[in-house]
Write an enzyme that holds these catalytic residues in place. Structure first.
Site, PDB file in Angstrom:
ATOM      1  N   ASP A  54       1.590  20.224 -21.024  1.00  0.00           N
ATOM      2  CA  ASP A  54       0.729  19.159 -21.185  1.00  0.00           C
ATOM      3  C   ASP A  54       1.497  17.682 -21.484  1.00  0.00           C
ATOM      4  O   ASP A  54       1.869  17.924 -23.007  1.00  0.00           O
ATOM      5  CB  ASP A  54      -0.350  19.320 -21.519  1.00  0.00           C
ATOM      6  CG  ASP A  54      -1.001  17.726 -22.246  1.00  0.00           C
ATOM      7  OD1 ASP A  54      -0.939  16.496 -22.120  1.00  0.00           O
ATOM      8  OD2 ASP A  54      -2.201  17.970 -22.698  1.00  0.00           O
ATOM      9  N   ARG A  68     -13.289  15.003 -34.373  1.00  0.00           N
ATOM     10  CA  ARG A  68     -13.276  15.486 -33.012  1.00  0.00           C
ATOM     11  C   ARG A  68     -13.852  17.189 -33.628  1.00  0.00           C
ATOM     12  O   ARG A  68     -12.937  17.978 -34.396  1.00  0.00           O
ATOM     13  CB  ARG A  68     -11.194  15.431 -33.486  1.00  0.00           C
ATOM     14  CG  ARG A  68     -11.250  14.715 -32.370  1.00  0.00           C
ATOM     15  CD  ARG A  68     -10.816  14.581 -30.996  1.00  0.00           C
ATOM     16  NE  ARG A  68     -12.060  14.920 -30.452  1.00  0.00           N
ATOM     17  CZ  ARG A  68     -12.012  13.965 -29.068  1.00  0.00           C
ATOM     18  NH1 ARG A  68     -10.668  14.581 -28.168  1.00  0.00           N
ATOM     19  NH2 ARG A  68     -12.966  13.752 -27.923  1.00  0.00           N
ATOM     20  N   PHE A 123      -8.103  21.153 -25.015  1.00  0.00           N
ATOM     21  CA  PHE A 123      -8.293  19.603 -24.608  1.00  0.00           C
ATOM     22  C   PHE A 123      -9.470  19.089 -23.831  1.00  0.00           C
ATOM     23  O   PHE A 123      -9.921  20.073 -23.279  1.00  0.00           O
ATOM     24  CB  PHE A 123      -6.827  18.838 -24.381  1.00  0.00           C
ATOM     25  CG  PHE A 123      -7.475  17.299 -24.538  1.00  0.00           C
ATOM     26  CD1 PHE A 123      -7.740  16.703 -25.984  1.00  0.00           C
ATOM     27  CD2 PHE A 123      -7.702  16.287 -23.665  1.00  0.00           C
ATOM     28  CE1 PHE A 123      -7.904  15.498 -26.017  1.00  0.00           C
ATOM     29  CE2 PHE A 123      -8.224  15.320 -23.809  1.00  0.00           C
ATOM     30  CZ  PHE A 123      -8.475  14.625 -25.159  1.00  0.00           C
ATOM     31  N   THR A 124     -10.803  18.598 -24.766  1.00  0.00           N
ATOM     32  CA  THR A 124     -11.799  18.413 -23.462  1.00  0.00           C
ATOM     33  C   THR A 124     -11.740  18.369 -22.248  1.00  0.00           C
ATOM     34  O   THR A 124     -11.978  19.344 -22.267  1.00  0.00           O
ATOM     35  CB  THR A 124     -12.028  17.406 -24.757  1.00  0.00           C
ATOM     36  OG1 THR A 124     -11.456  16.338 -24.330  1.00  0.00           O
ATOM     37  CG2 THR A 124     -12.518  17.401 -25.919  1.00  0.00           C
ATOM     38  N   PHE A 161     -19.370  14.396 -25.832  1.00  0.00           N
ATOM     39  CA  PHE A 161     -19.024  13.319 -27.561  1.00  0.00           C
ATOM     40  C   PHE A 161     -18.249  12.026 -26.945  1.00  0.00           C
ATOM     41  O   PHE A 161     -19.470  11.126 -27.713  1.00  0.00           O
ATOM     42  CB  PHE A 161     -17.638  14.367 -27.706  1.00  0.00           C
ATOM     43  CG  PHE A 161     -16.760  14.140 -26.901  1.00  0.00           C
ATOM     44  CD1 PHE A 161     -16.231  15.236 -26.386  1.00  0.00           C
ATOM     45  CD2 PHE A 161     -15.182  12.678 -26.632  1.00  0.00           C
ATOM     46  CE1 PHE A 161     -15.458  14.864 -25.209  1.00  0.00           C
ATOM     47  CE2 PHE A 161     -14.867  13.086 -25.891  1.00  0.00           C
ATOM     48  CZ  PHE A 161     -14.757  14.262 -24.779  1.00  0.00           C
ATOM     49  N   TYR A 174       0.786  -1.352  -0.176  1.00  0.00           N
ATOM     50  CA  TYR A 174       0.182   0.039   0.556  1.00  0.00           C
ATOM     51  C   TYR A 174       1.072   1.365   0.178  1.00  0.00           C
ATOM     52  O   TYR A 174       0.823   2.210  -0.579  1.00  0.00           O
ATOM     53  CB  TYR A 174      -1.162   0.319   1.005  1.00  0.00           C
ATOM     54  CG  TYR A 174      -1.615   0.863   0.892  1.00  0.00           C
ATOM     55  CD1 TYR A 174      -3.330   1.081   0.903  1.00  0.00           C
ATOM     56  CD2 TYR A 174      -2.029   2.595   1.952  1.00  0.00           C
ATOM     57  CE1 TYR A 174      -3.912   1.913   0.437  1.00  0.00           C
ATOM     58  CE2 TYR A 174      -2.306   3.321   1.413  1.00  0.00           C
ATOM     59  CZ  TYR A 174      -3.685   2.913   0.969  1.00  0.00           C
ATOM     60  OH  TYR A 174      -4.296   3.889   1.018  1.00  0.00           O
ATOM     61  N   LYS A 191      -0.599   7.283 -23.723  1.00  0.00           N
ATOM     62  CA  LYS A 191      -0.064   7.773 -25.330  1.00  0.00           C
ATOM     63  C   LYS A 191       1.441   7.343 -25.022  1.00  0.00           C
ATOM     64  O   LYS A 191       1.998   6.352 -25.040  1.00  0.00           O
ATOM     65  CB  LYS A 191      -0.497   8.954 -25.350  1.00  0.00           C
ATOM     66  CG  LYS A 191      -2.176   8.900 -25.418  1.00  0.00           C
ATOM     67  CD  LYS A 191      -2.400   9.489 -24.393  1.00  0.00           C
ATOM     68  CE  LYS A 191      -4.089  10.022 -24.265  1.00  0.00           C
ATOM     69  NZ  LYS A 191      -4.802  10.514 -23.303  1.00  0.00           N
TER      70      LYS A 191
HETATM   71  N1  F0G Z   1      -4.120  15.701 -22.709  1.00  0.00           N
HETATM   72  C1  F0G Z   1      -4.218  14.796 -23.794  1.00  0.00           C
HETATM   73  C2  F0G Z   1      -2.925  15.652 -24.786  1.00  0.00           C
HETATM   74  C3  F0G Z   1      -4.592  13.972 -24.436  1.00  0.00           C
HETATM   75  O1  F0G Z   1      -4.900  13.730 -25.208  1.00  0.00           O
HETATM   76  C4  F0G Z   1      -5.223  13.510 -23.315  1.00  0.00           C
HETATM   77  C5  F0G Z   1      -6.543  12.385 -23.306  1.00  0.00           C
HETATM   78  C6  F0G Z   1      -5.215  13.659 -21.813  1.00  0.00           C
HETATM   79  C7  F0G Z   1      -4.751  15.051 -21.494  1.00  0.00           C
HETATM   80  C8  F0G Z   1      -6.325  12.788 -21.061  1.00  0.00           C
HETATM   81  O2  F0G Z   1      -5.611  11.766 -20.355  1.00  0.00           O
HETATM   82  O3  F0G Z   1      -7.154  10.199 -20.917  1.00  0.00           O
HETATM   83  O4  F0G Z   1      -5.549   9.456 -19.131  1.00  0.00           O
HETATM   84  O5  F0G Z   1      -7.179  11.205 -18.565  1.00  0.00           O
HETATM   85  N2  F0G Z   1      -6.357  11.639 -25.110  1.00  0.00           N
HETATM   86  C9  F0G Z   1      -7.327  10.722 -24.774  1.00  0.00           C
HETATM   87  C10 F0G Z   1      -7.854  11.135 -26.534  1.00  0.00           C
HETATM   88  C11 F0G Z   1      -8.884  10.456 -24.569  1.00  0.00           C
HETATM   89  O6  F0G Z   1      -7.679   9.761 -27.135  1.00  0.00           O
HETATM   90  O7  F0G Z   1      -6.099  11.555 -27.136  1.00  0.00           O
HETATM   91  P1  F0G Z   1      -6.533  10.992 -19.466  1.00  0.00           P
END
Ligand code: F0G
Length: 459
Positions: A217, A384, A126-127, A451, A74, A260
């Site tokens: 990021d 997108r 980014f979303t 989305f 842990y 990624k």
């Molecule tokens: N920043 C970027 C540039 C991303 O592409 C993503 C996730 C995140 C942050 C968030 O990270 O998913 O680990 O919580 N991108 C995925 C995509 C979902 O399909 O582009 P996460």
């Protein structure tokens, strides 16, 4: 060692996972049941899955071996210290807060640094990143260069910050209203486009003058570094690992979705240089994620990540990774398909406005095109465009982004060149019948990140 000339994969395949083709009648039923949203399809019904490059990488034999070295204590797991060492060694950040994935790190940093009424400039939104900034009371301000919003522009560094826009924002709102500049390497929503080192240095100089930190990021930092090596003057002889380090050194902290670049199926972190913010983040992670030496990851996952980070910056790996994406993009260009140029690093982005010019943005061209591609061949892509862009918080109206794209995202080390050829054939066959394609209407809309779960019907 002699430098490799081709992008051919620097590995051979040891284990395979079968994929299955469905019939057209099945796909028609499945996509309708999924509300024409590719996120709501079952993966067993997908032939080639290009939904995302997130968590979909194939791990190496060394990473799988690493899983067996999981120390599931842990507190104080051995794997945490190995991960901390990898982050320090390859990225240079001093302090590590592990999280289960990227958005958890975005949540923590946003809550700690953003106050109500603040402005957060960034190189395109980014979303999840923008949502966490908004939930913390901030307003995201897009300060990316104009070229990034133009799918036809071949500017090599579309991820660059427009310094004039950033200066104007600082002047208008005051540096004390800007908790940090948010910089992504590479820029996902622009088509996987890199920021140049020269631009990053200029941003560093400007922000330093005003005492504004840079939060990085770093989700696809190795891919960005590779593009700098290939395209920016003075970087040909530097290794990707050196360039990655140089990028990180110009920033104050980072959020990472390790799913990624870093070649793991789950994981992420917040990395910091400031001991005070680190202290607060380490305190906050126990509330939302888990103890500060695992933050939502199993010990074995931290081990696979520590190994994946090292593999991700190797020149052979990144050349093959980006090489495969470039191969697909060049084939699509040869077939006359409208895509975002120049070709980015993690996928190919179809320009849905140019592909389906007879549809207005209210008919969701990118959502429509992703559904049509699935219908044609069982290939799953992602919208997108206007659906991803969500609604304006104040007016309640749709945000209408200039870019209305379908992302064909390439998982790392997963598909072969023959798969790339199948993708080209299918996109070309949808393109041939594009005039007959009708749009969609939204019939269900969730409040956040719509989305993912929105549902549509055919017009
Ligand atoms: N920043 C970027 C540039 C991303 O592409 C993503 C996730 C995140 C942050 C968030 O990270 O998913 O680990 O919580 N991108 C995925 C995509 C979902 O399909 O582009 P996460």
């Amino acid at each position: 060692m002699k430098k490799r000339k081709t992008w051919a994969e620097p590995y051979k395949i040891k284990m395979v996972e079968p994929v299955f083709m469905t019939t057209k009648a099945q796909r028609k039923k499945y996509i309708k049941e999924a509300g024409y949203n590719t996120f709501l399809l079952r993966s067993k019904d997908v032939y080639i899955d290009l939904l995302t490059d997130s968590g979909t990488s194939a791990m190496s034999d060394r990473q799988w071996a690493g899983l067996m070295m999981g120390d599931e204590a842990y507190a104080g797991s051995r794997n945490f210290y190995e991960l901390e060492e990898a982050v320090r060694h390859y990225y240079g950040y001093k302090y590590l807060v592990p999280t289960h994935q990227g958005r958890a790190a975005e949540h923590i940093i946003s809550q700690l640094m953003i106050k109500k009424g603040d402005y957060v400039p960034g190189n395109m939104y980014f979303t999840t990143t923008r949502l966490h900034q908004e939930l913390a009371g901030g307003t995201f301000v897009d300060v990316i260069v104009d070229e990034a919003h133009d799918s036809e522009s071949t500017f090599p560094f579309k991820g660059n910050i427009d310094l004039k826009k950033l200066k104007a924002l600082i002047k208008k709102k005051g540096a004390d209203k800007i908790p940090y500049v948010s910089i992504a390497t590479t820029v996902n929503m622009a088509g996987g486009q890199p920021i140049s080192m020269a631009n990053l240095k200029a941003v560093r100089k400007l922000t330093k003058k005003h005492g504004i930190p840079i939060i990085h990021d770093m989700t696809r930092v190795a891919e960005n570094a590779f593009m700098i090596q290939q395209k920016e003057k003075g970087y040909k002889k530097k290794t990707v690992a050196q360039i990655v380090k140089e990028i990180c050194d110009l920033t104050d902290g980072a959020t990472m979705s390790a799913k990624k670049d870093a070649l793991v199926n789950i994981g992420g972190f917040l990395a910091l240089n400031d001991p005070e913010i680190f202290d607060k983040a380490r305190n906050m992670v126990v509330v939302y994620e888990g103890l500060h030496t695992y933050g939502g990851m199993a010990g074995r996952d931290m081990q696979a990540l520590a190994i994946g980070i090292g593999e991700s910056v190797s020149c052979d790996h990144i050349r093959a990774r980006v090489g495969q994406v470039q191969y697909l993009g060049e084939k699509l260009l040869e077939a006359g398909i409208p895509i975002v140029k120049p070709i980015g690093t993690h996928g190919i982005f179809l320009d849905a406005k140019a592909f389906l010019p007879h549809l207005s943005q209210d008919e969701f061209p990118a959502q429509t095109l992703a559904a049509e591609l699935y219908l044609d061949s069982g290939i799953r892509a992602m919208e997108r465009g206007v659906v991803s862009a969500g609604r304006n918080k104040k007016t309640g109206k749709h945000n209408y982004p200039k870019l209305e794209l379908v992302r064909l995202t390439i998982p790392r080390r997963v598909y072969t060149q023959a798969h790339m050829d199948v993708i080209v054939d299918s996109v070309a066959s949808v393109y041939a019948k594009r005039n007959k394609i009708k749009g969609l209407k939204m019939v269900y809309e969730p409040d956040y990140l719509r989305f993912f779960q929105a549902r549509f019907e055919k017009l």
